[in-house]
Design a protein around this motif. Structure first.
Motif, mmCIF file in Angstrom:
data_model
loop_
_atom_site.group_PDB
_atom_site.id
_atom_site.type_symbol
_atom_site.label_atom_id
_atom_site.label_comp_id
_atom_site.label_asym_id
_atom_site.label_seq_id
_atom_site.Cartn_x
_atom_site.Cartn_y
_atom_site.Cartn_z
ATOM 1 N N CYS A 1 31.142 -27.211 37.637
ATOM 2 C CA CYS A 1 31.410 -28.601 37.292
ATOM 3 C C CYS A 1 31.809 -28.692 35.818
ATOM 4 C CB CYS A 1 30.226 -29.499 37.608
ATOM 5 S SG CYS A 1 28.783 -29.255 36.577
ATOM 6 N N ILE A 2 32.439 -29.800 35.478
ATOM 7 C CA ILE A 2 32.907 -30.035 34.114
ATOM 8 C C ILE A 2 32.416 -31.397 33.663
ATOM 9 C CG2 ILE A 2 34.955 -30.391 32.678
ATOM 10 C CD1 ILE A 2 36.389 -28.364 34.478
ATOM 11 N N TRP A 3 31.897 -31.457 32.425
ATOM 12 C CA TRP A 3 31.446 -32.721 31.845
ATOM 13 C C TRP A 3 32.645 -33.438 31.252
ATOM 14 C CZ3 TRP A 3 27.738 -36.107 32.040
ATOM 15 C CH2 TRP A 3 27.602 -37.064 31.032
ATOM 16 N N LEU A 4 32.870 -34.651 31.729
ATOM 17 C CA LEU A 4 33.958 -35.495 31.262
ATOM 18 C C LEU A 4 33.355 -36.757 30.653
ATOM 19 C CD1 LEU A 4 37.058 -35.958 31.184
ATOM 20 C CD2 LEU A 4 36.819 -37.079 33.403
ATOM 21 N N PRO A 5 33.386 -36.885 29.323
ATOM 22 C CA PRO A 5 32.816 -38.090 28.705
ATOM 23 C C PRO A 5 33.759 -39.283 28.849
ATOM 24 C CG PRO A 5 33.752 -36.706 27.019
ATOM 25 C CD PRO A 5 33.904 -35.959 28.324
ATOM 26 N N GLU A 6 33.195 -40.463 28.767
ATOM 27 C CA GLU A 6 33.978 -41.695 28.924
ATOM 28 C C GLU A 6 35.141 -41.767 27.943
ATOM 29 O OE1 GLU A 6 33.352 -46.474 29.436
ATOM 30 O OE2 GLU A 6 31.830 -45.362 28.330
ATOM 31 N N VAL A 7 34.947 -41.311 26.712
ATOM 32 C CA VAL A 7 36.023 -41.403 25.712
ATOM 33 C C VAL A 7 37.246 -40.591 26.118
ATOM 34 C CG1 VAL A 7 34.465 -41.923 23.785
ATOM 35 C CG2 VAL A 7 35.069 -39.554 24.280
ATOM 36 N N ASN A 8 37.100 -39.620 27.010
ATOM 37 C CA ASN A 8 38.230 -38.807 27.462
ATOM 38 C C ASN A 8 38.836 -39.297 28.777
ATOM 39 O OD1 ASN A 8 37.417 -37.290 25.293
ATOM 40 N ND2 ASN A 8 37.326 -35.368 26.373
ATOM 41 N N MET A 9 38.282 -40.355 29.362
ATOM 42 C CA MET A 9 38.714 -40.824 30.685
ATOM 43 C C MET A 9 39.871 -41.813 30.664
ATOM 44 S SD MET A 9 35.172 -41.541 32.668
ATOM 45 C CE MET A 9 33.816 -40.411 32.572
ATOM 46 N N LEU A 10 40.143 -42.441 29.543
ATOM 47 C CA LEU A 10 41.081 -43.554 29.415
ATOM 48 C C LEU A 10 40.527 -44.814 30.074
ATOM 49 C CD1 LEU A 10 44.527 -41.823 30.119
ATOM 50 C CD2 LEU A 10 43.507 -42.347 27.903
#
Length: 133
Positions: A54-63
């Motif tokens: 799995c990969i951690w995707l923070p909100e700031v990188n989601m658009l």
């Protein structure tokens, strides 16, 4: 990276990304009806977990919070130096980063309804991970 995405998804009409030239502009105010038209989203993951891929995707990188879940195809870009061994190490990193984010491990699938396999029932239909050095 743009060439790889083009090669992988040659029929993509709309691409959303802060990492490469995009054909559609997305921000946190974009209506979900517009998000529903995104064929490919290319986003940057912070770290990956070898234990369960799995990969951690923070909100700031989601658009937009819904984008990684509503796009047809999701491409996550991750530096190979940012892979941790297990979820214990991952949660320690999440506490350092803070804020909202998602662990993304690929498309969901279910065969609960009439034993018919559905891929991407809850989220993108495919996940591609591009590792950088």
């Amino acid at each position: 990276m743009a060439e790889v995405v083009q090669e992988l998804f040659p029929a993509a009409g709309s691409v959303a990304s802060p990492l490469l030239p995009a054909t559609i502009t997305i921000d946190e105010q974009t209506p979900t009806a517009v998000l529903d038209t995104v064929d490919v989203a290319v986003l940057g993951g912070i770290f990956g977990v070898a234990e369960n891929a799995c990969i951690w995707l923070p909100e700031v990188n989601m658009l937009h919070r819904a984008l990684p879940l509503i796009t047809q195809h999701l491409v996550l870009v991750l530096s190979e130096q940012n892979i941790v061994a297990n979820m214990h190490e991952a949660y320690a990193r999440v506490q350092d980063v803070g804020g909202y984010g998602l662990f993304i491990a690929g498309p969901s699938k279910t065969a609960d309804i009439e034993q018919s396999l559905v891929i991407g029932a809850h989220g993108a239909r495919s996940l591609t991970v591009l590792l950088t050095t």
